[in-house]
Write an enzyme that holds these catalytic residues in place. Structure first.
Site, short mmCIF file in Angstrom:
data_model
loop_
_atom_site.label_atom_id
_atom_site.label_comp_id
_atom_site.label_asym_id
_atom_site.label_seq_id
_atom_site.Cartn_x
_atom_site.Cartn_y
_atom_site.Cartn_z
N GLU A 99 16.61 -3.50 -28.24
CA GLU A 99 16.26 -4.46 -29.55
C GLU A 99 15.41 -3.53 -30.84
O GLU A 99 15.49 -3.34 -32.32
CB GLU A 99 15.40 -5.35 -29.73
N TYR A 141 9.85 -8.90 -32.44
CA TYR A 141 9.95 -8.52 -31.07
C TYR A 141 10.33 -7.04 -31.30
O TYR A 141 9.48 -6.22 -30.56
CB TYR A 141 10.51 -9.21 -30.60
N SER A 158 13.13 -1.77 -25.15
CA SER A 158 14.51 -2.48 -25.78
C SER A 158 15.60 -1.78 -26.34
O SER A 158 15.12 -1.20 -27.85
CB SER A 158 13.84 -4.34 -25.91
N ALA A 193 5.74 -9.93 -21.48
CA ALA A 193 6.14 -9.20 -22.92
C ALA A 193 6.17 -11.08 -22.67
O ALA A 193 6.71 -11.67 -21.82
CB ALA A 193 7.26 -8.45 -23.44
#
Length: 343
Positions: free
Chosen positions: A136, A158, A134, A81
């Site tokens: 995130e 992202y 993630s 990634a």
């Protein structure tokens, strides 16, 4: 016969630790690389004799089909990634292609090589797939701490791309009976972290300042809070997820929150310096949409996988500072030798 694993992103922080862990478990490890001139191959240089490399690119479907067919893995770990979040505002399309559609391409490669068909799903059969999701994805958090049931609200391109990768993994699990899982990993660091990431940026600057090679450290939001752990711990969780009887997604983290300010204070204290004498706030380093608070609830991973972190955050920051002190000192020594030789 030993199991065989294919790792995308093998030259990254997580990939290198996972390769070491799987080799210790007796695996035959294959690593996907984009050409033989990969600049980060040095991260796995001591393992090169034990790893088989195969060319492939998450942007190229045909290369992934070829890589899966050639390596014939029992397990695929998709760690490849573009992982630096601020870059996702600058190159949002590329980050989406790699971090989002790259997951789809790898799942399609596995589906095609395995011969899976939506009309004839075979539950849990064939190649097992791990997707690096993630924290995130939680972004503007709906609750703290975050669990496997917490709603996603990503705050960066992202995070949005990772959310797509997470859901397409679940979709292939439900559509084709594929053993496909996602690990919602919270921030995990190590001396192998890229220098663009804040923890490594801090540890490297502290080392250079201590050795008289740098004066100031520029940072953005010191009040941002994260759940930081040690990457070497987190790859164990990845492996454990693929050893279960049923495919399940897990939140992986420490359950403890620390601010960027905490990281700075620990790092500078470790070398006997006052951080306020050296840290400069640069507003240009603040994200357009900040994620203020991330904290994991890893209770399910502890209960189901028996996984828990072994390295405390303060020890992690000190480990990183010590590693950078050694590295910077070594680089300076070589530079001095090279200068002396030129005379």
């Amino acid at each position: 016969m030993s199991k065989r694993a294919l790792i995308t992103g093998i030259t990254g922080q997580d990939g290198s630790y996972l390769a070491e862990h799987l080799l210790e478990q007796g695996y035959e490890v294959w690593g996907l690389v984009r050409g033989q001139a990969n600049p980060r191959k040095s991260r796995v240089s001591r393992l090169i004799s034990d790893i088989t490399f195969v060319d492939g690119d998450l942007l190229d479907q045909a290369s992934l089909v070829s890589a899966v067919d050639l390596s014939h893995p029992d397990e695929v770990y998709n760690l490849g990634a573009i992982s630096f979040v601020p870059m996702s505002w600058q190159q949002s399309e590329l980050v989406t292609e790699v971090n989002g559609l790259g997951v789809l391409r790898m799942l399609e490669a596995i589906r095609m090589v395995s011969g899976l068909d939506r009309s004839r799903p075979v539950e849990g059969s064939g190649i097992r797939f791990y997707q690096a999701s993630s924290s995130e994805m939680f972004g503007m958090v709906a609750e703290t701490p975050q669990t496997e049931r917490t709603l996603f609200h990503p705050r960066s391109p992202y995070g949005v791309a990772k959310t797509y990768g997470h859901y397409i993994t679940r979709n292939y699990r439900e559509s084709f009976g594929m053993f496909a899982v996602s690990g919602m990993l919270f921030n995990h660091e190590s001396p192998r972290r890229g220098t663009e990431f804040v923890t490594r940026k801090i540890s490297l600057a502290v080392a250079r300042i201590k050795l008289g090679l740098q004066e100031k450290l520029c940072l953005g939001n010191l009040d941002a809070v994260r759940d930081w752990g040690y990457a070497g711990d987190y790859v164990r969780a990845m492996h454990l997820m693929l050893q279960q009887e049923e495919p399940v997604d897990y939140v992986i983290g420490t359950g403890a929150m620390h601010s960027v300010r905490d990281a700075v204070s620990i790092a500078f204290d470790h070398v006997g310096l006052r951080w306020r004498d050296h840290v400069v706030i640069d507003p240009s380093l603040v994200r357009p949409a900040e994620v203020e608070t991330l904290c994991a609830d890893p209770a399910r991973a502890l209960a189901d996988l028996g996984w828990k972190p072994t390295v405390e955050f303060a020890d992690l920051m000190r480990m990183m500072v010590d590693a950078d002190l050694r590295q910077v000192s070594l680089e300076e020594r070589f530079a001095d030798l090279a200068l002396g030789a030129s005379w």
